[in-house]
Design a protein around this motif. Structure first.
Motif, PDB file in Angstrom:
ATOM      1  N   GLY A  69      -3.077  -7.730   0.001  1.00  0.00           N
ATOM      2  CA  GLY A  69      -2.960  -7.063  -1.285  1.00  0.00           C
ATOM      3  C   GLY A  69      -3.131  -8.089  -2.385  1.00  0.00           C
ATOM      4  O   GLY A  69      -3.326  -9.280  -2.121  1.00  0.00           O
ATOM      5  N   ASN A  85       3.882  -0.335  -6.115  1.00  0.00           N
ATOM      6  CA  ASN A  85       2.826   0.003  -5.166  1.00  0.00           C
ATOM      7  C   ASN A  85       3.185  -0.278  -3.715  1.00  0.00           C
ATOM      8  O   ASN A  85       2.470   0.178  -2.813  1.00  0.00           O
ATOM      9  N   THR A 283      -4.073  -2.786   2.839  1.00  0.00           N
ATOM     10  CA  THR A 283      -4.641  -1.969   1.766  1.00  0.00           C
ATOM     11  C   THR A 283      -5.706  -2.671   0.934  1.00  0.00           C
ATOM     12  O   THR A 283      -6.597  -2.025   0.412  1.00  0.00           O
ATOM     13  N   ILE A 285      -4.745  -3.636  -1.879  1.00  0.00           N
ATOM     14  CA  ILE A 285      -4.364  -2.921  -3.084  1.00  0.00           C
ATOM     15  C   ILE A 285      -4.674  -3.773  -4.314  1.00  0.00           C
ATOM     16  O   ILE A 285      -4.385  -4.964  -4.365  1.00  0.00           O
ATOM     17  N   VAL A 294      -8.146   3.695  -4.084  1.00  0.00           N
ATOM     18  CA  VAL A 294      -7.465   2.726  -3.228  1.00  0.00           C
ATOM     19  C   VAL A 294      -6.204   3.384  -2.683  1.00  0.00           C
ATOM     20  O   VAL A 294      -5.356   3.841  -3.451  1.00  0.00           O
ATOM     21  N   LEU A 296      -2.561   3.625  -0.514  1.00  0.00           N
ATOM     22  CA  LEU A 296      -1.387   2.847  -0.154  1.00  0.00           C
ATOM     23  C   LEU A 296      -1.182   2.881   1.359  1.00  0.00           C
ATOM     24  O   LEU A 296      -1.849   3.619   2.085  1.00  0.00           O
TER      25      LEU A 296
END
Length: 393
Positions: A69, A85, A283, A285, A294, A296
Motif C-alpha cells: 500500500g 483505509n 491492495t 491502495i 481501487v 480495499l
C-alpha cells in the motif's frame, strides 16, 4: 483451554474463527489482555472480560496484513490515510511499498506513521526520494543518479523492524528500457547489502519479465504479478510461463498488488486454474486518478474467493502468508495465544456481488466480507463505519 481468573480487556464472543495458521475454522471465543491474544476457547464466560462484543453469526479472522500500500500520507501526492483505509477493511498492518527513499523517509518514520493506529511498516524505494516526484516526472528512475545503494542499504540496516527491504518499479514510465537492467542490479545490490527482501513492480515492464525474475530469489516479492500487460506471467497460449513457474518454485512471492489497473481478472482466473494462486493478496491502495477503482482488502479477499480460492486460502493470503513473508509469523497473522491482539470481525453478506477490473472484466460472487469491527492491539479500533480512536499526533 483454561482461562485465568483475572479479567480480560476484551472478549469476542460466539463468532466463527477462521485462522489458517492454526488450522481453525470453527466457533471460538477470543479474549485479549495487554494488547495480546490471551485465550482462545469454545466458551469463555463473558463475566471474565471488561468489554464483550457479540460476534455470533460473524466471521473472525486475524487482522489482515496489506503487503503493498502507500501510506506516506502528506508525503506523496497519492498516499492514503492508513486508519481510514485499513481499519475499515479489517487491516491492522499496512506495508508501504516504496513511497519514500533514503533522503525523505525520516518524516514517514517519525511523524506520519506514529500518527496512525494501524501498524505501519515499509519497503524503501531504491530511488532516493521515493515516489515524491511521480506526479511531475511520471516515475522515479529516469536518471539513475537518484540511486544511492549505500545510503539505501544503511537506512534499512539502521531501522530494523521498520524497513523490510528494497522496492524498485520496473515500469515503462518509471525507468527507460536501456536503464532497467542497471536499476535492477542496483536494487538487488542494496537488498543484498542490507539483508532485506527485494520487492519488484512487474506490471508494464520495460524489459522481459524473465530477465527481471533472474534477479529474484526466495522471499523476494513480484508485486502486480497478475497484471494483463504483454510481459506478464502467461505466454501467448495463456499458459504459465516456465520462468514464472520456476521463480515461484524457488520461493519468489507472487503478490497481487491489485491497484485496480494491475490485476486482470482473466489472467488471475487462468493462473488459478493452473495452480498458481497469489501467494499474498494486497491492495496497492493509493489515491487513484479519475476513472480507476481501487479495492480495499476485504473486497479483494471476497473477490478471490469468488474466483475460486477457498475462503481459508484467501484469508491466509491476507494474514498468515504475508506474516511469513515479513518474517513476523511469531507475532502477526494468527490469533493464537501470545500473538498480537489484532483481529477482524466480518459479516458474511450473501447476495450478488460484482467486482471489476480496468479491462472491463468482472467477477460475480455470492459472498462478501463486510467489516463489522476491527481490533488493534487488543482494543476496538473501528466499528460499524466509525474509527473509535485516532493515533497520537
Amino acid at each position: 483451554m483454561t482461562t485465568p481468573s483475572a479479567g480480560f480487556d476484551l472478549l469476542l464472543k460466539g463468532g466463527t474463527l477462521l485462522d489458517p495458521a492454526q488450522g481453525i475454522h470453527d466457533r471460538r471465543d477470543i479474549a485479549f489482555q495487554g494488547g495480546k491474544v490471551a485465550a482462545v476457547a469454545e466458551n469463555i464466560p463473558p463475566d471474565q472480560a471488561l468489554n464483550v462484543v457479540d460476534a455470533a453469526g460473524k466471521l473472525v479472522t486475524p487482522g489482515l496484513i496489506d503487503l503493498h500500500g502507500h501510506f506516506y500520507h502528506g508525503g506523496t501526492g497519492s498516499a492514503v490515510h492508513a486508519d481510514q483505509n485499513c481499519l475499515s477493511a479489517g487491516v491492522t498492518t499496512g506495508v508501504d511499498a516504496g513511497s519514500a527513499g533514503c533522503m525523505n523517509f525520516g518524516a514517514m518514520r517519525d511523524y506520519v506513521f506514529p500518527a496512525h493506529r494501524t501498524r505501519l511498516l515499509a519497503f524503501i524505494h531504491i530511488g532516493s526520494v521515493g515516489l515524491a516526484a511521480n506526479r511531475v516526472l511520471g516515475g522515479g528512475l529516469q536518471d539513475l543518479r537518484i540511486i544511492d545503494v549505500d545510503q539505501t542499504a544503511d537506512a534499512v540496516k539502521k531501522n530494523p523492524g521498520f524497513f523490510f527491504g528494497v522496492k524498485v518499479r520496473m515500469e515503462l514510465n518509471a525507468v527507460a528500457h536501456w536503464d532497467a537492467p542497471e536499476a535492477m542490479r542496483l536494487a538487488r545490490a542494496a537488498a543484498d547489502q542490507c539483508g532485506g527482501r527485494l520487492m519488484v513492480h512487474v506490471s508494464g515492464t520495460p524489459i522481459p519479465l524473465p530477465q527481471i525474475l533472474d534477479f529474484m530469489g526466495p522471499g523476494d516479492i513480484a508485486t502486480h504479478a497478475f497484471n494483463g500487460n504483454h510481459e506478464g506471467i502467461l505466454d501467448r497460449q495463456d499458459r504459465i510461463r516456465p520462468e514464472v513457474r520456476a521463480a515461484s518454485e524457488r520461493g519468489v512471492i507472487m503478490d497481487l498488488g491489485h491497484a485496480g489497473v494491475h490485476c486482470d481478472v482473466e489472467v488471475a482466473r487462468s493462473a488459478l486454474q493452473q495452480g498458481l494462486p497469489p501467494d499474498t493478496i494486497s491492495t496497492d491502495i493509493h489515491i487513484p486518478p479519475p476513472g480507476r477503482r481501487v479495492y480495499l482488502m476485504n473486497d479483494l479477499v471476497s473477490k478471490f474467493h469468488a474466483l475460486g480460492m477457498s475462503l481459508e486460502d484467501a484469508v491466509a493470503a491476507g494474514t498468515s502468508r504475508p506474516a511469513q513473508v515479513l518474517g513476523l509469523e511469531g507475532e502477526l497473522g494468527s490469533l493464537a495465544p501470545g500473538m498480537s491482539g489484532d483481529a477482524a470481525v466480518y459479516d458474511l453478506r450473501e447476495g450478488r456481488f460484482v467486482w471489476h477490473d480496468m479491462a472491463r472484466n468482472k467477477v460475480e460472487g455470492k459472498v462478501r466480507l463486510d467489516t463489522f469491527l476491527t481490533v488493534r492491539n487488543g482494543a476496538v479500533a473501528w466499528r460499524e463505519g466509525k474509527l473509535t480512536e485516532m493515533g497520537p499526533c
